[in-house]
Each structure stands twice: as C-alpha cells, then as structure tokens.
Design an enzyme around this catalytic site. Sequence first.
Site, PDB file in Angstrom:
ATOM      1  N   ASP A  46       0.846  -1.198   0.000  1.00 14.65           N
ATOM      2  CA  ASP A  46       0.000   0.000   0.000  1.00 14.65           C
ATOM      3  C   ASP A  46       0.879   1.244   0.000  1.00 14.65           C
ATOM      4  O   ASP A  46       1.572   1.523   0.981  1.00 14.65           O
ATOM      5  CB  ASP A  46      -0.888   0.016   1.256  1.00 14.65           C
ATOM      6  CG  ASP A  46      -1.821   1.219   1.271  1.00 14.65           C
ATOM      7  OD1 ASP A  46      -2.919   1.115   0.693  1.00 14.65           O
ATOM      8  OD2 ASP A  46      -1.446   2.261   1.839  1.00 14.65           O
ATOM      9  N   TYR A  51       3.250   9.797  -0.524  1.00 16.43           N
ATOM     10  CA  TYR A  51       4.305   9.166   0.287  1.00 16.43           C
ATOM     11  C   TYR A  51       5.679   9.379  -0.356  1.00 16.43           C
ATOM     12  O   TYR A  51       6.702   9.175   0.304  1.00 16.43           O
ATOM     13  CB  TYR A  51       4.068   7.661   0.482  1.00 16.43           C
ATOM     14  CG  TYR A  51       2.770   7.264   1.166  1.00 16.43           C
ATOM     15  CD1 TYR A  51       1.937   8.215   1.771  1.00 16.43           C
ATOM     16  CD2 TYR A  51       2.362   5.934   1.211  1.00 16.43           C
ATOM     17  CE1 TYR A  51       0.744   7.849   2.368  1.00 16.43           C
ATOM     18  CE2 TYR A  51       1.167   5.568   1.824  1.00 16.43           C
ATOM     19  CZ  TYR A  51       0.360   6.530   2.389  1.00 16.43           C
ATOM     20  OH  TYR A  51      -0.815   6.157   2.992  1.00 16.43           O
ATOM     21  N   LYS A  76      -2.577   5.813  -4.424  1.00 13.20           N
ATOM     22  CA  LYS A  76      -3.697   6.721  -4.160  1.00 13.20           C
ATOM     23  C   LYS A  76      -3.491   8.063  -4.845  1.00 13.20           C
ATOM     24  O   LYS A  76      -2.358   8.559  -4.925  1.00 13.20           O
ATOM     25  CB  LYS A  76      -3.846   6.952  -2.637  1.00 13.20           C
ATOM     26  CG  LYS A  76      -3.797   5.672  -1.814  1.00 13.20           C
ATOM     27  CD  LYS A  76      -4.034   5.912  -0.325  1.00 13.20           C
ATOM     28  CE  LYS A  76      -3.683   4.681   0.489  1.00 13.20           C
ATOM     29  NZ  LYS A  76      -2.255   4.573   0.838  1.00 13.20           N
ATOM     30  N   HIS A 109      -7.514   9.472  -2.223  1.00 12.33           N
ATOM     31  CA  HIS A 109      -6.878   9.441  -0.897  1.00 12.33           C
ATOM     32  C   HIS A 109      -7.769  10.051   0.193  1.00 12.33           C
ATOM     33  O   HIS A 109      -7.874   9.508   1.284  1.00 12.33           O
ATOM     34  CB  HIS A 109      -5.531  10.165  -0.966  1.00 12.33           C
ATOM     35  CG  HIS A 109      -4.543   9.702   0.052  1.00 12.33           C
ATOM     36  ND1 HIS A 109      -3.196   9.616  -0.204  1.00 12.33           N
ATOM     37  CD2 HIS A 109      -4.690   9.310   1.337  1.00 12.33           C
ATOM     38  CE1 HIS A 109      -2.573   9.176   0.872  1.00 12.33           C
ATOM     39  NE2 HIS A 109      -3.454   8.994   1.826  1.00 12.33           N
TER      40      HIS A 109
HETATM   41  P1  NAD Z   1       0.666   1.493  11.984  1.00 13.47           P
HETATM   42  O1  NAD Z   1      -0.545   1.503  12.836  1.00 13.47           O
HETATM   43  O2  NAD Z   1       0.864   0.421  10.980  1.00 13.47           O
HETATM   44  O3  NAD Z   1       1.901   1.587  12.980  1.00 13.47           O
HETATM   45  C1  NAD Z   1       3.207   1.569  12.518  1.00 13.47           C
HETATM   46  C2  NAD Z   1       4.161   1.749  13.698  1.00 13.47           C
HETATM   47  O4  NAD Z   1       3.894   0.753  14.683  1.00 13.47           O
HETATM   48  C3  NAD Z   1       5.605   1.540  13.284  1.00 13.47           C
HETATM   49  O5  NAD Z   1       6.160   2.732  12.797  1.00 13.47           O
HETATM   50  C4  NAD Z   1       6.243   1.084  14.583  1.00 13.47           C
HETATM   51  O6  NAD Z   1       6.506   2.177  15.409  1.00 13.47           O
HETATM   52  C5  NAD Z   1       5.113   0.282  15.226  1.00 13.47           C
HETATM   53  N1  NAD Z   1       5.210  -1.172  14.941  1.00 13.47           N
HETATM   54  C6  NAD Z   1       4.991  -1.810  13.764  1.00 13.47           C
HETATM   55  N2  NAD Z   1       5.159  -3.138  13.895  1.00 13.47           N
HETATM   56  C7  NAD Z   1       5.480  -3.348  15.199  1.00 13.47           C
HETATM   57  C8  NAD Z   1       5.763  -4.509  15.947  1.00 13.47           C
HETATM   58  N3  NAD Z   1       5.724  -5.725  15.396  1.00 13.47           N
HETATM   59  N4  NAD Z   1       6.064  -4.350  17.268  1.00 13.47           N
HETATM   60  C9  NAD Z   1       6.094  -3.129  17.849  1.00 13.47           C
HETATM   61  N5  NAD Z   1       5.835  -1.988  17.187  1.00 13.47           N
HETATM   62  C10 NAD Z   1       5.516  -2.098  15.860  1.00 13.47           C
HETATM   63  O7  NAD Z   1       0.747   2.959  11.318  1.00 13.47           O
HETATM   64  P2  NAD Z   1       0.719   3.650   9.904  1.00 13.47           P
HETATM   65  O8  NAD Z   1       2.011   3.555   9.188  1.00 13.47           O
HETATM   66  O9  NAD Z   1       0.150   4.993  10.174  1.00 13.47           O
HETATM   67  O10 NAD Z   1      -0.388   2.842   9.068  1.00 13.47           O
HETATM   68  C11 NAD Z   1      -0.099   1.736   8.253  1.00 13.47           C
HETATM   69  C12 NAD Z   1      -0.293   2.052   6.801  1.00 13.47           C
HETATM   70  O11 NAD Z   1      -1.603   2.553   6.563  1.00 13.47           O
HETATM   71  C13 NAD Z   1       0.618   3.182   6.273  1.00 13.47           C
HETATM   72  O12 NAD Z   1       1.942   2.771   6.107  1.00 13.47           O
HETATM   73  C14 NAD Z   1      -0.101   3.526   4.999  1.00 13.47           C
HETATM   74  O13 NAD Z   1       0.170   2.568   3.999  1.00 13.47           O
HETATM   75  C15 NAD Z   1      -1.557   3.449   5.447  1.00 13.47           C
HETATM   76  N6  NAD Z   1      -2.107   4.764   5.850  1.00 13.47           N
HETATM   77  C16 NAD Z   1      -3.054   5.329   5.063  1.00 13.47           C
HETATM   78  C17 NAD Z   1      -3.607   6.542   5.396  1.00 13.47           C
HETATM   79  C18 NAD Z   1      -4.678   7.131   4.533  1.00 13.47           C
HETATM   80  O14 NAD Z   1      -4.994   8.310   4.696  1.00 13.47           O
HETATM   81  N7  NAD Z   1      -5.239   6.384   3.623  1.00 13.47           N
HETATM   82  C19 NAD Z   1      -3.180   7.232   6.546  1.00 13.47           C
HETATM   83  C20 NAD Z   1      -2.202   6.628   7.343  1.00 13.47           C
HETATM   84  C21 NAD Z   1      -1.677   5.399   6.993  1.00 13.47           C
END
Ligand code: NAD
Length: 281
Positions: A46, A51, A76, A109
């Site tokens: 994704d 990004y 997106k 998006h």
């Molecule tokens: P997430 O909830 O996936 O959290 C990621 C964070 O959690 C990492 O940076 C790390 O600090 C921690 N983490 C990950 N794996 C772990 C583990 N196994 N143990 C301990 N800590 C861990 O947050 P995100 O990146 O905001 O969301 C995931 C994805 O969603 C993004 O990368 C993106 O692709 C998507 N996203 C989309 C939108 C949108 O507006 N459509 C907005 C935000 C994110």
Amino acid sequence: MTTSPVLTFHDGNTIPQLGYGVWQVEDDVAEKVVVQAFEAGFRHIDTAKIYGNEAGVGRAIERSGLTAGDIFVTTKLWNSDQGYESTLKAFEDSLERLGLESLDLYLIHWEQPKQDKYVDTWKALIELQKRGRVKSIGVSNFTKEGLQRVIDETGVVPAINQIELHPFFNQAELRAFNKSLGILTQAWSPLGQGGELLDHPVITAIADKHNASPAQVVIAWHLALGNVVIPKSVTESRIQENYAALDVTLDAEDIQAISALDRTAEGSGRIGPDPAVSDFA
Ligand code: NAD
C-alpha cells in the site's frame, strides 16, 4: 509459510487481506523494506503519490523478480490532483513511477468535501477501470455521505474504503455501513501507530495467552473482524513478526475484549484528521 487469506471485492477481483503499508518511508528505504516484506511473505503493498516512494516500491518489485500476477499494488490519488482530467494524468504518472503496466487498486486518498471535486474524480477512476488501466477502484477516508453521493451520481460502488481503524477507534458504524453497500473496509494505522496501544494491559495479556506479540494480536483482531489490514514497520524482524500474525487465532472473548478498548464515545480514539471536516492540499 502461511499465506494471507484473500477477500473478494464486489467487482469479482481479490485482495490479500494482510498487506504492507509504506507511509513515512523514504524512497530509497522503501526499496529495501518492500523487498524484505516480499521475503517475509507479504504480496500486497500500500503506497500513495504523497508518500513519495512509488519509485522505490517499483524498484523493489523489479528486484524481487515477482511478476505483476504474484503481487497486489495499491496507490492513491493525492488531493491536489482531484478533478477529472488531472486524475487521469496523475494516475499515469503514478503507474510510470511504479514501473507497472496496470494497477490492482487505485484510491481517492481523501474525500475533501469542501473542495467538492470527488464525484468528478470518481468518474475518472471509473474511466480508468473501463480502459483496463486499473483492476479495482475505491476510496480512502470517505464518510457515509461521500460514499452515498458517488454511488447515487455514478451508479458505481467503490470496492473498498480505507479508513483509520484500530482498537481505540474501531469504526463499528462505518464498517457496518461499508458492509451494507458491499464495500470492503481497509484499516489504516491498524496498530494505532504503535505506542500506547501495544503496551495496553488488555493487549499484552492476550498476547501472553497466545504466546504472540502485542502487534500480532492487534493484526489478528483486524483479520478476525474481516478488515483488510496494512501494518507498517521498517524493522525487518517486525515485518516478519507482523506477517506471522496470520498464525495467531483469537477466540471470541479476546475479540470482544479488544473491541471494548474503543474510545470513540469519549471522543479520543482518532489519531488522524476527521475526513468530514478536513480539507488539505
Ligand atoms: P501502523 O498503525 O501500521 O503503525 C506503525 C508503527 O507501529 C511503526 O512505525 C512502529 O513504530 C510500530 N510497529 C509496527 N510493527 C510493530 C511490531 N511488530 N512491534 C512493535 N511496534 C511495531 O501505522 P501507519 O504507518 O500509520 O499505518 C499503516 C499504513 O496505513 C501506512 O503505512 C499507509 O500505507 C496506510 N495509511 C493510510 C492513510 C490514509 O490516509 N489512507 C493514513 C495513514 C496510513
């Protein structure tokens, strides 16, 4: 290795339920970590124009030796590209950066209700799907009103709505609304961006019970709810750990306890902007 279950869109195409997200990952880092994600077993990536790492994702795909049929790629359309003609152009630019011939899933998006261009933008996505440039089309950060409006004005139902969703903000109402229209729900920030959620005593107790990690428990909760889920990590061991959440099966009591962490009623569950009121370039 366990492989991700797939869910079927109303258009008949399928999406691996567990994917890998690359928000806030620099382009050169994206190349490295997406290769690691493929090695861990992920087949669904994704990304988004905003990004700034579509090219890095594309290089990772090329390096992996996987073919387009083996993987599922989402990108997106950014807010400043909304509008019919600008969407058609932005799509081709994204595809070129990704180095792909066609895309699996293209999302608007953000709804951007004040900008109010999302119906024309949706019409462009419909055209791209008709032309065979993209297999499935959907939206992200859409409200009930936005979903209903694109459907009423075009007759085409989005395949998926990607929204903020994690145990502190479980989106029960919007998930039910999506489902009632045949729209899959995809969870962004599924781990609540790490931190407090993964240290919560309810999560750590369930993790201990299953000999799993807190992140795996939260991912398993999403999978049990039927969400498409795209956790992010740039640490190889965590990427592997997150994929191995496929082997964790929660019982009904666990699922209920995690769902009860919801803070929507207190108004403090959401991390990101509220799509109903946010308009940003
Ligand atoms: P997430 O909830 O996936 O959290 C990621 C964070 O959690 C990492 O940076 C790390 O600090 C921690 N983490 C990950 N794996 C772990 C583990 N196994 N143990 C301990 N800590 C861990 O947050 P995100 O990146 O905001 O969301 C995931 C994805 O969603 C993004 O990368 C993106 O692709 C998507 N996203 C989309 C939108 C949108 O507006 N459509 C907005 C935000 C994110």
